[in-house]
Enzyme design. Sequence first.
Site, short mmCIF file in Angstrom:
data_model
loop_
_atom_site.label_atom_id
_atom_site.label_comp_id
_atom_site.label_asym_id
_atom_site.label_seq_id
_atom_site.Cartn_x
_atom_site.Cartn_y
_atom_site.Cartn_z
N GLU A 451 -26.13 36.08 23.71
CA GLU A 451 -25.56 34.83 23.19
C GLU A 451 -26.65 33.76 23.25
OE1 GLU A 451 -22.10 33.19 25.19
OE2 GLU A 451 -21.93 31.58 23.71
N ASN A 510 -22.88 29.80 18.97
CA ASN A 510 -21.65 29.00 19.04
C ASN A 510 -21.59 28.03 17.86
OD1 ASN A 510 -20.40 29.55 21.84
ND2 ASN A 510 -22.58 29.29 22.24
N GLU A 542 -19.63 32.52 16.96
CA GLU A 542 -18.63 32.38 18.03
C GLU A 542 -17.81 31.11 17.83
OE1 GLU A 542 -19.61 32.48 22.15
OE2 GLU A 542 -20.81 34.30 21.94
N ASP A 572 -14.37 33.01 21.17
CA ASP A 572 -14.94 32.70 22.49
C ASP A 572 -13.83 32.27 23.45
OD1 ASP A 572 -16.85 32.25 24.38
OD2 ASP A 572 -17.86 30.61 23.35
N GLU A 629 -17.06 37.60 29.87
CA GLU A 629 -18.00 36.52 30.22
C GLU A 629 -17.89 36.18 31.69
OE1 GLU A 629 -18.86 33.22 26.95
OE2 GLU A 629 -16.73 33.43 27.39
P1 C2E Z 1 -19.79 29.49 26.22
O1 C2E Z 1 -20.10 29.65 24.79
O2 C2E Z 1 -18.54 30.07 26.71
O3 C2E Z 1 -21.03 30.08 27.00
C1 C2E Z 1 -20.94 30.76 28.20
C2 C2E Z 1 -21.27 29.89 29.33
O4 C2E Z 1 -21.02 30.57 30.55
C3 C2E Z 1 -22.77 29.52 29.38
O5 C2E Z 1 -22.87 28.24 29.94
C4 C2E Z 1 -23.31 30.53 30.38
O6 C2E Z 1 -24.49 30.08 31.02
C5 C2E Z 1 -22.16 30.61 31.34
N1 C2E Z 1 -22.19 31.88 32.07
C6 C2E Z 1 -22.43 33.11 31.58
N2 C2E Z 1 -22.31 34.01 32.56
C7 C2E Z 1 -21.99 33.35 33.70
C8 C2E Z 1 -21.74 33.75 35.06
O7 C2E Z 1 -21.80 34.90 35.41
N3 C2E Z 1 -21.44 32.77 35.95
C9 C2E Z 1 -21.37 31.45 35.57
N4 C2E Z 1 -21.06 30.55 36.50
N5 C2E Z 1 -21.60 31.05 34.30
C10 C2E Z 1 -21.90 32.01 33.38
P2 C2E Z 1 -23.74 27.16 29.27
O8 C2E Z 1 -24.98 27.71 28.73
O9 C2E Z 1 -23.84 26.03 30.24
O10 C2E Z 1 -22.87 26.67 28.05
C11 C2E Z 1 -21.68 26.04 28.23
C12 C2E Z 1 -20.95 25.87 26.94
O11 C2E Z 1 -21.64 24.97 26.09
C13 C2E Z 1 -20.84 27.14 26.11
O12 C2E Z 1 -19.80 27.93 26.60
C14 C2E Z 1 -20.55 26.59 24.76
O13 C2E Z 1 -19.20 26.26 24.63
C15 C2E Z 1 -21.37 25.33 24.76
N6 C2E Z 1 -22.64 25.61 24.09
C16 C2E Z 1 -23.79 26.12 24.61
N7 C2E Z 1 -24.72 26.21 23.64
C17 C2E Z 1 -24.13 25.79 22.49
C18 C2E Z 1 -24.58 25.65 21.14
O14 C2E Z 1 -25.71 26.00 20.76
N8 C2E Z 1 -23.70 25.16 20.20
C19 C2E Z 1 -22.44 24.81 20.57
N9 C2E Z 1 -21.64 24.32 19.63
N10 C2E Z 1 -22.00 24.91 21.83
C20 C2E Z 1 -22.82 25.41 22.77
MG MG Z 2 -17.39 31.36 26.48
MG MG Z 3 -19.95 30.98 23.51
#
Ligand code: C2E
Ligand code: MG
Ligand code: MG
Length: 689
Positions: A451, A510, A542, A572, A629
């Site tokens: 992702e 995403n 996603e 998602d 996830e």
């Molecule tokens: P998401 O799309 O559900 O992404 C998964 C989030 O869960 C990611 O946080 C990832 O680092 C975190 N994660 C994955 N595995 C684990 C785990 O084992 N433990 C824990 N504690 N966390 C885990 P991240 O990178 O901080 O992103 C948060 C949210 O921000 C994403 O949730 C998504 O909704 C948004 N996001 C991130 N990048 C983008 C992007 O490029 N565009 C858009 N529109 N939204 C984004």
């Molecule tokens: Mg997610």
């Molecule tokens: Mg996602």
Amino acid sequence: MQKKTPKRKQIAKILKKHNTWIGILFFLLIAFLAFAIWSGLVSAFVYYIAESKVMGEYKVISYMAELYEKTGSDESFEDLPDMETRDYIVTDRNGNVLYQRGEDTRGEVNAYLEFLGGSEPVKATADQSTNFFYTDEEGEMDINFSLFIPWFLSDELNSFVKKENGNSNFYFPLWLEKDIRNGSEVFYGKAYAEVRLNDAFFLLLFATVLFVLVLVVLVLILVNIITTAISQKRMVNVFFLDVVTKGHNWMWFLIRGEQILLRRKYSRNRYAVLDMVFVKYRNFCVCHSVEEGEKMLCTVNDRVSGMLANDEIISHYASANFAVLLHYSDENQLKERIGKIIQELEGMDGIHRIAFQVGVVTLGSAVETGRRGRRQLVDLEREYNNACAARATLSETDESGIAFFNEQLVSEQKWIDTVQECQNSALKNEEFEVYYQPKYDPRNEKLKGAEALIRWNSPEHGLRPPSEFIPIFEKNGFIVHIDDYMLFHVARDQKNWLDRGLDCVPVSVNVSRAHFIERNLADHIRDLVDKVGTPHDLLEIELTESAFFDDKKTMLETITKLREYGFHVSMDDFGSGYSSLNSLKDMPLDVLKLDAGFFSGDLDDERGEIVVSEAIKLAKSLNMETVAEGVEAKEQVDFLARQGCDMIQGYYFAKPMPKDEYEKRMTGSDLKTPSSDDSADGNSVSESI
Ligand code: C2E
Ligand code: MG
Ligand code: MG
């Protein structure tokens, strides 16, 4: 943050231009000037006529004085014309009458005489100011102007005018004086200035025409002021009337509020901006009717208005929000006052219990802000937004309450401003980085996908996680640029890896729900990816679960098209909301991503396991792949493998990592099995946020 709209500035300008008070002041000034000019002109005219009429008489009186001086008596006067109308006296310098109507009054100190032809006996003095005409040092006759204007304006004029023998001329009796005997005595001769009726008529006509002209101009100005005032009132209604409450609207709040706050230059008055919300207004409307709801808003507006002082205002902002400007002495008093307002409103509807929440921003006084005597420019829109932010902290409860904007909210607001200021330059300078979080097959621990997750690597603010800026972009709409940016960069990376012969796996990107409202989103994504030349099946789109509540029809069209074009589409955070099952029924999706919430609790949670295994079964029967996830523990991986979960995305296998590191994972050169990998306990070098 909203910017001040040019429309608002325009309205403020128009109202300033049409200020009635300025008009009235202008009118008074014009009126004063017009009357001054009018009386000046008329006076000058009268002066001119009078002087020309008096000149002849003066010569006669001068001649009489000379004769008297030569002969020491008035005997020779008999030969003079009109002698019967010519009275005369001689006084010494002290005003004692020496000679009067042929009688020697010498030695009779304080003798009185009939002076000026009036009935009142006037004590003779040498004071020139009592005379209308007098001679100056050179012996020239002049008019005593200090007497002129009052004389002209007063009713006494009439008493001076007499009509002689049916003759249609006017006669003005005048006392003309001439120094005699080297200035030791004064000769006063009574003369009559004759004004012909024609002259008087002309003068009157001139004065009247001028007066009428002045009056017409003044009336026109007055009419203009009145019509302006009326149109201003109408304008105020058009611009500032709130159609729901029939009170004032937001535009008025901004303009009037700014005026009030500007005026506190020298005052110790403290002001507070409030966001006051009728909690559960929508529910009220659903239970009753929108009409009833609007009636309640009217009552709120009226009740609060009734509790405000002169320099306090309320306006309906939108929906169930009201903006209020209050002054206060200290915060406790302010709290108490707002409490009373809430109490009053809660009891508004005798049947239902209604609640009101208030967010407060205190502005302090001019003295406190250190700007005493200076213009207090307050951005009311901003302060109101802050009040809303404070009020939003109460939104978890349905109870009435008051929340003050505090330091934490201030720094949050500052951060929002910073992000918004930097967003364009950050995008242009490519400060946003794509991090990849691999997805592994739990059965053979092979890389099956990844992702793409955004990070902001700001030279000024360091490496920032998406939670610190994505919600801001989602609110202000900038997210659509971010989504494009990510899609483009991921497509480019994939193409690059493909060209280098690497074994590429699909990478999901995403796409925000705000973007999904766009009707041609599928075509837009296809064009963007085609520009790079990446095969569509290497990209997965996603969508968060909450997006599925928006425009379902558009979403279905977009998903169908995207799949037709060969992209994968995933849901998602499945399980984080309420109606996901319903969405599953309608939407033809490729992948179901189980929300991290399923794996964050107790590992031995039997009920949780049942839900997860059933969700996986459900996905399978709908021909969807599943991704779990947020998986951090081996037991979870084993469990998911047993349940047939297709992929695992979690810290157990890998945290999100920069491109280079992910590349190593792809080539297998850095394929650390979780048993030998320390990333699971959060110490990965690649990812610390
Ligand atoms: P998401 O799309 O559900 O992404 C998964 C989030 O869960 C990611 O946080 C990832 O680092 C975190 N994660 C994955 N595995 C684990 C785990 O084992 N433990 C824990 N504690 N966390 C885990 P991240 O990178 O901080 O992103 C948060 C949210 O921000 C994403 O949730 C998504 O909704 C948004 N996001 C991130 N990048 C983008 C992007 O490029 N565009 C858009 N529109 N939204 C984004
Ligand atoms: Mg997610
Ligand atoms: Mg996602």
